[in-house]
Write a protein that holds these residues in place. Structure first.
Motif, PDB file in Angstrom:
ATOM      1  N   LYS A 216      22.717  26.666 -29.119  1.00 32.49           N
ATOM      2  CA  LYS A 216      21.851  27.134 -30.200  1.00 32.49           C
ATOM      3  C   LYS A 216      21.183  25.933 -30.889  1.00 32.49           C
ATOM      4  N   ILE A 217      21.972  24.897 -31.132  1.00 31.44           N
ATOM      5  CA  ILE A 217      21.402  23.695 -31.781  1.00 31.44           C
ATOM      6  C   ILE A 217      20.370  23.047 -30.863  1.00 31.44           C
ATOM      7  N   SER A 218      20.713  22.915 -29.576  1.00 32.00           N
ATOM      8  CA  SER A 218      19.750  22.269 -28.676  1.00 32.00           C
ATOM      9  C   SER A 218      18.520  23.139 -28.452  1.00 32.00           C
ATOM     10  N   PHE A 219      18.682  24.441 -28.539  1.00 27.82           N
ATOM     11  CA  PHE A 219      17.514  25.310 -28.404  1.00 27.82           C
ATOM     12  C   PHE A 219      16.503  24.983 -29.507  1.00 27.82           C
ATOM     13  N   ILE A 220      17.006  24.923 -30.734  1.00 34.50           N
ATOM     14  CA  ILE A 220      16.057  24.683 -31.830  1.00 34.50           C
ATOM     15  C   ILE A 220      15.528  23.247 -31.767  1.00 34.50           C
ATOM     16  N   ASN A 221      16.345  22.331 -31.255  1.00 34.02           N
ATOM     17  CA  ASN A 221      15.853  20.960 -31.099  1.00 34.02           C
ATOM     18  C   ASN A 221      14.811  20.869 -29.984  1.00 34.02           C
ATOM     19  N   ALA A 222      14.936  21.721 -28.977  1.00 37.36           N
ATOM     20  CA  ALA A 222      13.894  21.779 -27.942  1.00 37.36           C
ATOM     21  C   ALA A 222      12.596  22.304 -28.562  1.00 37.36           C
ATOM     22  N   MET A 223      12.731  23.297 -29.439  1.00 35.97           N
ATOM     23  CA  MET A 223      11.541  23.810 -30.136  1.00 35.97           C
ATOM     24  C   MET A 223      10.930  22.706 -31.018  1.00 35.97           C
ATOM     25  N   ARG A 249      20.024  32.728 -38.557  1.00 33.41           N
ATOM     26  CA  ARG A 249      19.507  31.412 -38.937  1.00 33.41           C
ATOM     27  C   ARG A 249      20.547  30.297 -38.793  1.00 33.41           C
ATOM     28  N   ARG A 250      21.847  30.666 -38.771  1.00 30.31           N
ATOM     29  CA  ARG A 250      22.859  29.611 -38.762  1.00 30.31           C
ATOM     30  C   ARG A 250      22.865  28.881 -37.418  1.00 30.31           C
ATOM     31  N   PHE A 251      23.108  27.564 -37.518  1.00 26.52           N
ATOM     32  CA  PHE A 251      23.101  26.696 -36.331  1.00 26.52           C
ATOM     33  C   PHE A 251      21.725  26.598 -35.682  1.00 26.52           C
ATOM     34  N   LEU A 252      20.702  26.855 -36.494  1.00 26.05           N
ATOM     35  CA  LEU A 252      19.324  26.575 -36.067  1.00 26.05           C
ATOM     36  C   LEU A 252      18.762  25.427 -36.900  1.00 26.05           C
ATOM     37  N   GLY A 253      19.626  24.513 -37.281  1.00 20.79           N
ATOM     38  CA  GLY A 253      19.173  23.353 -38.055  1.00 20.79           C
ATOM     39  C   GLY A 253      18.721  22.262 -37.092  1.00 20.79           C
ATOM     40  N   ALA A 254      17.402  22.097 -36.953  1.00 20.92           N
ATOM     41  CA  ALA A 254      16.892  21.042 -36.067  1.00 20.92           C
ATOM     42  C   ALA A 254      17.058  19.695 -36.758  1.00 20.92           C
ATOM     43  N   GLY A 255      17.297  18.670 -35.963  1.00 20.68           N
ATOM     44  CA  GLY A 255      17.470  17.337 -36.543  1.00 20.68           C
ATOM     45  C   GLY A 255      17.906  16.362 -35.478  1.00 20.68           C
ATOM     46  N   ILE A 256      18.848  15.469 -35.836  1.00 21.43           N
ATOM     47  CA  ILE A 256      19.288  14.471 -34.846  1.00 21.43           C
ATOM     48  C   ILE A 256      20.399  15.015 -33.954  1.00 21.43           C
ATOM     49  N   ASP A 413      13.570  11.970 -42.359  1.00 24.70           N
ATOM     50  CA  ASP A 413      14.572  12.987 -42.650  1.00 24.70           C
ATOM     51  C   ASP A 413      15.158  13.518 -41.334  1.00 24.70           C
ATOM     52  N   GLY A 414      16.232  12.874 -40.903  1.00 25.29           N
ATOM     53  CA  GLY A 414      16.833  13.216 -39.608  1.00 25.29           C
ATOM     54  C   GLY A 414      17.535  14.560 -39.594  1.00 25.29           C
ATOM     55  N   ARG A 415      17.643  15.196 -40.756  1.00 24.50           N
ATOM     56  CA  ARG A 415      18.308  16.501 -40.811  1.00 24.50           C
ATOM     57  C   ARG A 415      17.410  17.591 -41.398  1.00 24.50           C
ATOM     58  N   ASN A 416      16.158  17.271 -41.606  1.00 22.79           N
ATOM     59  CA  ASN A 416      15.241  18.222 -42.241  1.00 22.79           C
ATOM     60  C   ASN A 416      15.874  18.835 -43.485  1.00 22.79           C
ATOM     61  N   GLY A 417      16.525  17.963 -44.261  1.00 24.38           N
ATOM     62  CA  GLY A 417      17.255  18.457 -45.421  1.00 24.38           C
ATOM     63  C   GLY A 417      16.545  18.202 -46.741  1.00 24.38           C
ATOM     64  N   THR A 429       5.750   8.584 -47.748  1.00 27.51           N
ATOM     65  CA  THR A 429       5.327   9.150 -46.476  1.00 27.51           C
ATOM     66  C   THR A 429       6.573   9.756 -45.850  1.00 27.51           C
ATOM     67  N   TYR A 430       6.540  11.061 -45.661  1.00 28.95           N
ATOM     68  CA  TYR A 430       7.708  11.809 -45.193  1.00 28.95           C
ATOM     69  C   TYR A 430       7.581  12.121 -43.709  1.00 28.95           C
ATOM     70  N   TYR A 431       8.653  11.843 -42.961  1.00 38.92           N
ATOM     71  CA  TYR A 431       8.701  12.219 -41.542  1.00 38.92           C
ATOM     72  C   TYR A 431       9.932  13.100 -41.319  1.00 38.92           C
ATOM     73  N   GLY A 432       9.727  14.321 -40.837  1.00 37.80           N
ATOM     74  CA  GLY A 432      10.858  15.182 -40.491  1.00 37.80           C
ATOM     75  C   GLY A 432      11.023  15.215 -38.982  1.00 37.80           C
ATOM     76  N   MET A 433      11.965  16.026 -38.528  1.00 34.56           N
ATOM     77  CA  MET A 433      12.204  16.163 -37.091  1.00 34.56           C
ATOM     78  C   MET A 433      11.572  17.476 -36.634  1.00 34.56           C
ATOM     79  N   GLY A 434      10.485  17.379 -35.897  1.00 31.83           N
ATOM     80  CA  GLY A 434       9.816  18.592 -35.460  1.00 31.83           C
ATOM     81  C   GLY A 434       9.000  19.228 -36.562  1.00 31.83           C
ATOM     82  N   ARG A 435       8.516  18.397 -37.476  1.00 32.15           N
ATOM     83  CA  ARG A 435       7.679  18.894 -38.585  1.00 32.15           C
ATOM     84  C   ARG A 435       6.421  18.037 -38.654  1.00 32.15           C
ATOM     85  N   PRO A 436       5.321  18.598 -39.051  1.00 32.77           N
ATOM     86  CA  PRO A 436       4.110  17.787 -39.101  1.00 32.77           C
ATOM     87  C   PRO A 436       4.207  16.708 -40.183  1.00 32.77           C
TER      88      PRO A 436
END
Ligand code: UGA
Length: 436
Positions: A216-223, A249-256, A413-417, A429-436
């Protein structure tokens, strides 16, 4: 009931103390004298919310004790085996040395009618093999996997989502299941699902659950990887698909990505076991899950390097977090520390901070610099990198406050937190994981 718990690591120490807290008389046994000395004094050998309290209470009540002497197991009605099954040094399979040694040493102390309850995460097929050694003593082997999460271990042990007992067919198995029901009487009283099954299913429930969570985690990280090339925002995507109750929604936290002492080694051991069984292709996707997970660490490092104009050499980077997740001091396979170490390897002046894990991190990675206080890590940093989403960094660090500590205005933000808008509004300047 009188219980013994063999192995006093994360699983065993918590299990022993939790069983004493629900009224049992428990002896915890481990070969590590230092661990036993600490536990005997009521000191938790690792950070786990609530553990300290139940250890102290258990010892004070006289119901909980710890020893290195396996002989102390005799007289207990149920013997839990909760020793580690780490990844083998030269492969992906689980190292079964400790489980085999624990059972071998326990056998001379068993009496007919005793229950040996395996809790370690093991390759499917292990229980059947161990039963061949245990059954001749007149004891019964059951497989009773553990689903505790670090950081919530006490709560998960005292009040689990479900209980699973893999038992042999026939009256011995039925009796063993009844005894386990007595052990877990508070959960049984509140109708917690109690699944009685065979050995193989019980063993598989555990690895399947962890494999699913990792997937589940890797799925959202693939997204997140797709979001990165399309300008989409993976956190909004996760929110939107998470509203579908079938997805959640749980375990869909994209990040590192995931780390720790369980998910990484468990999916590898599962893949290795499936290969042995001639069904490698059935869980071949777990290699992809693993690969996606490892790529997210590369991505976090790449984001920091790109944000700093192509090089982090001699740049001061504040790394917020070292533990593999919040509410834990565990740094085993921590993605957070991996990112810190890689940045250090690229020549950055890395200052790591963490509310609980600095001591452990320093022991393994003395080459990194550490700051006990969050603000000391951020002071004068060229970039701030969040890698473990402790509340201290996620909720309790206003961007305006960070701005008073440094003129560096790059946050990764390696955890999109973090609240991206708030940090941007404060001039970062903010950089998230998988965010514009
Ligand atoms: C995991 C399982 O969740 C437990 O059910 C299981 O009993 C345990 O392994 C075990 O086998 O003993 P744990 O290792 O404590 O528990 O940690 P998790 O809460 O599962 O988190 C694992 C990793 O996934 C952490 O690094 C966390 O940061 C990461 N994660 C979690 C994400 O990257 N995204 C998420 O959405 C959730």
């Amino acid at each position: 009931m009188r219980l013994s718990v063999i192995g006093c690591g994360y699983l065993g120490a918590v299990h022993a103390a939790a069983m004493a807290s629900i009224g049992h008389e428990v002896v915890g046994i481990d070969v590590d004298q230092r661990k036993i000395d600490a536990l005997s004094k009521g000191l938790a050998p690792f950070f786990e919310p609530g553990l300290q309290e139940i250890l102290t209470e258990g010892i004070a009540s006289g119901r909980l004790s710890f020893t290195t002497d396996m002989g102390a197991a005799s007289g207990a009605q149920v013997h839990f085996v909760g020793v580690g099954t780490p990844q083998q040094k030269d492969g992906y399979a689980a190292d079964m040395t400790y489980v085999n040694a624990a059972v071998d040493e326990l056998i001379p102390h068993l009496s007919p009618g005793d229950i040996v309850a395996g809790k370690s995460t093991v390759p499917v097929g292990t229980a059947a093999t161990l039963a061949e050694r245990v059954t001749p003593t007149g004891a019964t082997l059951v497989w009773n996997p553990e689903f505790l999460r670090e950081g919530w271990a006490v709560q998960d042990t005292v009040d689990p989502d479900r209980l699973v007992a893999g038992v042999p067919a026939g009256p011995d198995g039925e009796r063993a299941a009844d005894i386990l029901r007595e052990v877990y009487h508070p959960s049984v009283a509140k109708n917690t699902p109690f699944i009685v099954t065979d050995y193989a299913t019980a063993e598989l429930v555990k690895v399947a659950a962890n494999a699913f969570l990792a997937t589940k985690i890797s799925f959202i990280n693939a997204m997140a990887e797709i979001a990165e090339v399309t300008g989409a925002d993976v956190t909004q995507l996760a929110d939107a698909i998470g509203h579908d109750a079938r997805i959640g929604r749980r375990f869909l936290g994209a990040g590192i990505g995931f780390g720790g002492g369980c998910l990484p080694k468990d999916i590898r051991a599962f893949a290795a076991r499936a290969e042995e069984l001639g069904r490698g292709e059935s869980v071949g996707f777990l290699r992809e899950v693993d690969a996606i997970n490892m790529r997210r660490r590369d991505r976090a490092v790449e984001l920091v390097v790109n944000a700093m104009g192509g090089s982090v050499f001699e740049k001061k980077v504040a790394v917020l977090g070292a533990a593999f997740k919040p509410h834990s001091d565990d740094i085993r396979d921590s993605p957070a520390l991996d990112v810190a170490v890689r940045l250090h390897g690229l020549g950055a002046d890395v200052i790591v901070t963490d509310p609980a894990a600095i001591e452990n991190a320093r022991r393994i990675h003395p080459q990194l610099s550490y700051a006990e206080e969050r603000d000391d890590a951020i002071r004068d940093a060229d970039a701030v990198v969040l890698v473990t989403e402790w509340d201290e960094y996620r909720r309790e660090l206003p961007a305006e406050h960070a701005s008073t500590l440094t003129t560096g205005r790059i946050v990764v933000d390696g955890r999109n937190g973090l609240d991206a808008d708030a940090w941007r509004a404060a001039g970062w300047t903010y950089y998230g994981m998988g965010r514009p």
